[in-house]
Design a protein around this motif. Structure first.
Motif, PDB file in Angstrom:
ATOM      1  N   TRP A 154       0.812  -1.217   0.000  1.00  0.00           N
ATOM      2  CA  TRP A 154       0.000   0.000   0.000  1.00  0.00           C
ATOM      3  C   TRP A 154       0.848   1.272   0.000  1.00  0.00           C
ATOM      4  N   TRP A 155       2.140   1.121   0.099  1.00  0.00           N
ATOM      5  CA  TRP A 155       3.064   2.248  -0.096  1.00  0.00           C
ATOM      6  C   TRP A 155       3.462   2.293  -1.572  1.00  0.00           C
ATOM      7  N   THR A 156       3.694   3.474  -2.107  1.00  0.00           N
ATOM      8  CA  THR A 156       4.202   3.587  -3.473  1.00  0.00           C
ATOM      9  C   THR A 156       5.681   3.225  -3.492  1.00  0.00           C
ATOM     10  N   ASN A 157       6.164   2.786  -4.626  1.00  0.00           N
ATOM     11  CA  ASN A 157       7.583   2.432  -4.761  1.00  0.00           C
ATOM     12  C   ASN A 157       8.480   3.626  -4.458  1.00  0.00           C
ATOM     13  N   LYS A 158       8.012   4.818  -4.832  1.00  0.00           N
ATOM     14  CA  LYS A 158       8.790   6.029  -4.602  1.00  0.00           C
ATOM     15  C   LYS A 158       9.007   6.253  -3.108  1.00  0.00           C
ATOM     16  N   SER A 159       7.944   6.101  -2.304  1.00  0.00           N
ATOM     17  CA  SER A 159       8.057   6.301  -0.856  1.00  0.00           C
ATOM     18  C   SER A 159       8.888   5.205  -0.209  1.00  0.00           C
ATOM     19  N   ILE A 160       8.765   3.979  -0.700  1.00  0.00           N
ATOM     20  CA  ILE A 160       9.558   2.871  -0.159  1.00  0.00           C
ATOM     21  C   ILE A 160      11.048   3.120  -0.379  1.00  0.00           C
ATOM     22  N   THR A 161      11.391   3.586  -1.563  1.00  0.00           N
ATOM     23  CA  THR A 161      12.795   3.879  -1.877  1.00  0.00           C
ATOM     24  C   THR A 161      13.349   4.955  -0.954  1.00  0.00           C
ATOM     25  N   LYS A 162      12.579   6.007  -0.728  1.00  0.00           N
ATOM     26  CA  LYS A 162      13.032   7.085   0.154  1.00  0.00           C
ATOM     27  C   LYS A 162      13.152   6.592   1.594  1.00  0.00           C
ATOM     28  N   PHE A 163      12.239   5.729   2.011  1.00  0.00           N
ATOM     29  CA  PHE A 163      12.320   5.137   3.345  1.00  0.00           C
ATOM     30  C   PHE A 163      13.628   4.358   3.489  1.00  0.00           C
ATOM     31  N   GLU A 164      13.936   3.545   2.502  1.00  0.00           N
ATOM     32  CA  GLU A 164      15.153   2.738   2.556  1.00  0.00           C
ATOM     33  C   GLU A 164      16.401   3.620   2.564  1.00  0.00           C
ATOM     34  N   ASN A 165      16.371   4.714   1.835  1.00  0.00           N
ATOM     35  CA  ASN A 165      17.513   5.634   1.839  1.00  0.00           C
ATOM     36  C   ASN A 165      17.710   6.268   3.208  1.00  0.00           C
ATOM     37  N   LEU A 166      16.600   6.607   3.865  1.00  0.00           N
ATOM     38  CA  LEU A 166      16.690   7.208   5.188  1.00  0.00           C
ATOM     39  C   LEU A 166      17.220   6.227   6.229  1.00  0.00           C
ATOM     40  N   THR A 167      16.920   4.951   6.052  1.00  0.00           N
ATOM     41  CA  THR A 167      17.428   3.964   7.013  1.00  0.00           C
ATOM     42  C   THR A 167      18.952   3.949   7.013  1.00  0.00           C
ATOM     43  N   GLU A 168      19.561   4.208   5.873  1.00  0.00           N
ATOM     44  CA  GLU A 168      21.022   4.260   5.805  1.00  0.00           C
ATOM     45  C   GLU A 168      21.568   5.364   6.698  1.00  0.00           C
ATOM     46  N   CYS A 169      20.836   6.483   6.761  1.00  0.00           N
ATOM     47  CA  CYS A 169      21.253   7.590   7.622  1.00  0.00           C
ATOM     48  C   CYS A 169      21.328   7.140   9.084  1.00  0.00           C
ATOM     49  N   PHE A 170      20.307   6.355   9.531  1.00  0.00           N
ATOM     50  CA  PHE A 170      20.286   5.890  10.925  1.00  0.00           C
ATOM     51  C   PHE A 170      21.405   4.881  11.187  1.00  0.00           C
ATOM     52  N   ILE A 171      21.698   4.050  10.211  1.00  0.00           N
ATOM     53  CA  ILE A 171      22.799   3.085  10.379  1.00  0.00           C
ATOM     54  C   ILE A 171      24.114   3.820  10.597  1.00  0.00           C
ATOM     55  N   HIS A 172      24.376   4.826   9.776  1.00  0.00           N
ATOM     56  CA  HIS A 172      25.614   5.608   9.915  1.00  0.00           C
ATOM     57  C   HIS A 172      25.627   6.398  11.228  1.00  0.00           C
ATOM     58  N   LEU A 173      24.447   6.920  11.625  1.00  0.00           N
ATOM     59  CA  LEU A 173      24.361   7.700  12.862  1.00  0.00           C
ATOM     60  C   LEU A 173      24.780   6.865  14.064  1.00  0.00           C
ATOM     61  N   TYR A 174      24.253   5.641  14.172  1.00  0.00           N
ATOM     62  CA  TYR A 174      24.550   4.793  15.331  1.00  0.00           C
ATOM     63  C   TYR A 174      25.968   4.230  15.257  1.00  0.00           C
ATOM     64  N   ASP A 175      26.451   3.978  14.046  1.00  0.00           N
ATOM     65  CA  ASP A 175      27.840   3.532  13.920  1.00  0.00           C
ATOM     66  C   ASP A 175      28.807   4.631  14.364  1.00  0.00           C
ATOM     67  N   GLU A 176      28.483   5.869  13.997  1.00  0.00           N
ATOM     68  CA  GLU A 176      29.355   6.996  14.330  1.00  0.00           C
ATOM     69  C   GLU A 176      29.441   7.232  15.831  1.00  0.00           C
ATOM     70  N   HIS A 177      28.331   7.018  16.541  1.00  0.00           N
ATOM     71  CA  HIS A 177      28.299   7.310  17.980  1.00  0.00           C
ATOM     72  C   HIS A 177      28.362   6.047  18.840  1.00  0.00           C
ATOM     73  N   ASN A 178      28.754   4.940  18.226  1.00  0.00           N
ATOM     74  CA  ASN A 178      28.953   3.696  18.969  1.00  0.00           C
ATOM     75  C   ASN A 178      30.319   3.748  19.639  1.00  0.00           C
ATOM     76  N   ASP A 179      30.358   4.318  20.835  1.00  0.00           N
ATOM     77  CA  ASP A 179      31.637   4.558  21.515  1.00  0.00           C
ATOM     78  C   ASP A 179      32.000   3.509  22.550  1.00  0.00           C
TER      79      ASP A 179
END
Length: 693
Positions: free
Chosen positions: A545-570
């Motif tokens: 029920w999500w459009t492919n366009k929104s799914i793609t943007k969602f997946e791109n944003l998840t990469e941001c969170f992965i990098h965020l937690y990797d960066e501050h994993n001290d």
């Protein structure tokens, strides 16, 4: 002249004193002075480590002194607010049950037990009978009663197992035949439970209109699967020898049958582990139940059991089960009978215990604070409003998906605290099939009372399932401390027991509750939109029920969170995996933003009516209510744990370590930095932020 001057001084002094009095009076009127507020104020004062800069390590700032002084219970690996709530509920329920019986009058203690429900009476009486059975003689007396009842049953002379197919029988075929169905049906009817499996009614969420029948495996009481299977042959051989002392079959042949049982258990466990999903149930047709069982055996068993159960209730349907009927299987450990009196509470305080909702009624009457349910429902409404506002201002969802997401949030079902029928005695008794059964006197010994209760429940199960009658589904117990989002129902489930200090208290100022419990609910709301939730629509059906366009943007944003937690994993460089915790990390970050926005909506509403938020005594001079919101949030994650448990959490848990759930989440939230006046160089004022919701 002097007199006039003195009069002026008196007047000025009086005005000064009056203004001081007025100031403190108004301050007093603004302060919350109930016990809940006073206790929380002391707890916050004693928890905070003022030597730490909140903009550098908010987790340590809020929790430092608490962690330093709190003790981990000897039987546990950790202590945190959620564990404290669970311990509180256990203690509260234990207190009620221990004092529920008037020993002198030999009847229910009406000073403690408010309900006149027959189900509540059964729960109280069963607990007392269990608890007061003399420990030295307990196991032997129970086994004696069991054997007496067993020996009176009219059973076939031959031992029977339901395990093997005809092509596998060999030596077994002369001893093991279809008479097992008769034995098992008699056994289950007479004892109310079975030696191979247990079953109960449960709503099958993915097949609402069909199956409401669930098998629960009854297995040995050990937590290690391999050890259980290793011990199983000896255990079964002992059972056979005990209850068939005159059996004329060699141990070799019996052992072959036993190994068939072992293989059946392994195949069941394997099948369920392969198929298990959000429902935690394995859907299967009766004709296919157990891949090593004679076709139709389970169908025959259900029909036999239905026939026997008509002796209890004549309105049981005569409609036959067929091989085409679907059932669901669930693999679970279940301890039915206590070995000692100390285990009585442990058995009853379990979501599989048959009288769980009667126990919930007892706890709710005595311990749930007035207004808890209504204030939680109000909170959910504000949280939904905040979530919808967040979606409306969202810049990456396309219009079509955005509108559907808003529709889904509006359609979320609120399953809060408990179903209302629990509070009505007749309705509660009807749920257990006890309504109108006053002729059944509760036996005066635990064995007979336990079996009679199981018989009544089993009979009600058969009545509900085959008739497909309209009855009250209650999938989750109000006593099991939990809050969860259920994809297949688009539902937020909040157990009554979690509405308990230190997670929630209706007597505390709203900004405190929104900071801790509002976040918990908002976290669950965001799960409706995560990588799993996005595959279920507003009515709980799995579809795209999500459009492919929104799914793609969602997946791109998840990469941001992965990098965020990797960066501050001290702390856990090698063990912590931000991919594993991604879904929970997104829910944490979205949850705090939605909770804060909901709190501000609630505050704005209060100001609209000319009212002010009640202040915590002595804390209002140290912190603003905005700051106390965030302090309340961080307190949810204060945890002291063993080094081993801390390591296991970092390595295997789908949630990030609690320190990250505070510091990374708040460092990623620009409003936090503003409210605590964090400089741009502060550790928790991130330069790069990730925003999903």
């Amino acid at each position: 002249m002097i007199s006039l001057w003195n009069g002026s001084i008196v007047l000025i002094s009086s005005l000064f004193i009056f203004n001081v009095f007025l100031y403190y009076y108004e301050l007093e009127q603004k302060n919350c002075r109930n016990d809940a507020c006073i206790n929380l104020t002391n707890e916050i004062f004693n928890s905070i480590d003022y030597s730490v800069n909140p903009c550098d390590d908010f987790y340590q700032f809020v929790c430092g002194n608490w962690i330093r002084h709190v003790q981990i219970p000897s039987e546990l690996d950790l202590i945190d607010p959620m564990v404290i709530v669970k311990l509180n509920v256990e203690q509260q329920l234990g207190y009620v049950l221990d004092n529920s019986w008037d020993i002198q009058q030999n009847q229910i203690n009406r000073k403690i037990i408010k309900s006149n429900s027959l189900a509540v009476e059964w729960a109280v009486k069963l607990y007392q009978l269990c608890k007061n059975t003399p420990p030295p003689k307990y196991s032997k007396s129970f086994e004696k009663k069991f054997y007496e009842k067993w020996s009176k049953l009219e059973l076939p002379n031959e031992l029977n197992w339901p395990i093997v197919k005809k092509r596998d029988r060999k030596l077994l075929n002369q001893y093991f035949d279809d008479n097992w169905i008769e034995i098992y049906a008699i056994f289950y009817y007479e004892f109310g439970f079975g030696p191979i499996f247990e079953f109960e009614v449960s709503e099958i969420e993915w097949d609402r209109d069909s199956v409401i029948f669930c098998f629960n495996r009854f297995i040995l009481e050990t937590s290690n699967d391999q050890q259980r299977f290793n011990d199983r042959p000896k255990e079964l051989l002992k059972i056979i020898k005990t209850f068939y002392p005159s059996i004329n079959i060699s141990d070799e042949v019996i052992y072959q049958a036993i190994m068939e049982v072992i293989q059946m258990e392994k195949s069941i466990l394997s099948a369920i582990n392969d198929e298990i999903d959000d429902t935690e149930l394995y859907r299967i047709q009766l004709k296919n139940l157990y891949n090593r069982t004679e076709p139709g055996n389970m169908t025959k068993f259900l029909n036999k059991l239905t026939l026997y159960s008509q002796q209890i209730k004549t309105n049981i349907s005569t409609q036959q089960w067929t091989d085409e009927d679907f059932v669901a299987m669930e693999y679970s450990l279940e301890k039915l009978l206590p070995k000692t009196a100390d285990e009585c509470f442990e058995i009853m305080y379990d979501d599989k215990y048959e009288l769980q909702f009667a126990l919930a009624r007892i706890w709710i009457d005595e311990w749930l604070k007035i207004g808890s349910k209504l204030k939680t429902i109000e909170m959910i409404n504000y949280l939904k409003q905040a979530a919808i506002q967040s979606i409306k201002t969202n810049k990456w969802l396309d219009k079509q998906t955005k509108n559907r997401v808003i529709d889904k949030i509006r359609a979320i079902v609120d399953d809060v605290a408990f179903p209302e029928w629990i509070l009505m005695d007749d309705e509660l008794d009807a749920y257990f099939g006890m309504f109108g059964l006053l002729k059944y006197q509760i036996p005066d010994n635990y064995f007979d009372a336990f079996i009679q209760m199981k018989q009544l429940i089993t009979t009600e199960i058969l009545l509900r399932t085959k008739e497909r009658s309209s009855w009250k589904f209650a999938v989750r117990s109000p006593l099991i401390v939990n809050a969860a989002y259920i994809n297949l129902k688009n539902m937020i489930h909040i157990a009554a027991s979690i509405l308990n200090s230190p997670i929630f208290d209706p007597e505390l100022p709203f900004y405190i509750n929104y900071g801790i419990f509002g976040y918990v609910i908002a976290h669950e709301i965001t799960h409706s939109l995560d990588e799993n939730g996005m595959t279920y629509n507003k009515v709980g059906f799995k579809t795209e029920w999500w459009t492919n366009k929104s799914i793609t943007k969602f997946e791109n944003l998840t990469e941001c969170f992965i990098h965020l937690y990797d960066e501050h994993n001290d702390q856990w460089k090698k063990l912590y995996n931000s991919y594993r915790t991604l879904g929970e990390n997104i829910a944490d970050n979205g949850g705090i933003r939605i909770a804060y926005q909901a709190y501000r909506l609630r505050y704005k509403r209060l100001k609209y009516f000319g009212q002010n938020a009640k202040l915590l005594p002595n804390l209002s001079t140290n912190f603003t209510i905005d700051q106390l919101f965030f302090i309340s949030y961080a307190r949810l994650f204060c945890r002291k744990e063993t080094k081993n448990h801390e390591k296991l959490t970092a390595e295997y848990d789908y949630h990030s370590p609690n320190k990250y759930r505070v510091n990374i989440v708040l460092g990623n939230f620009e409003i936090f930095s503003k409210i605590f006046n964090c400089s741009r160089k502060s550790k928790l004022n991130f330069n790069q932020r990730c925003i999903m919701w």
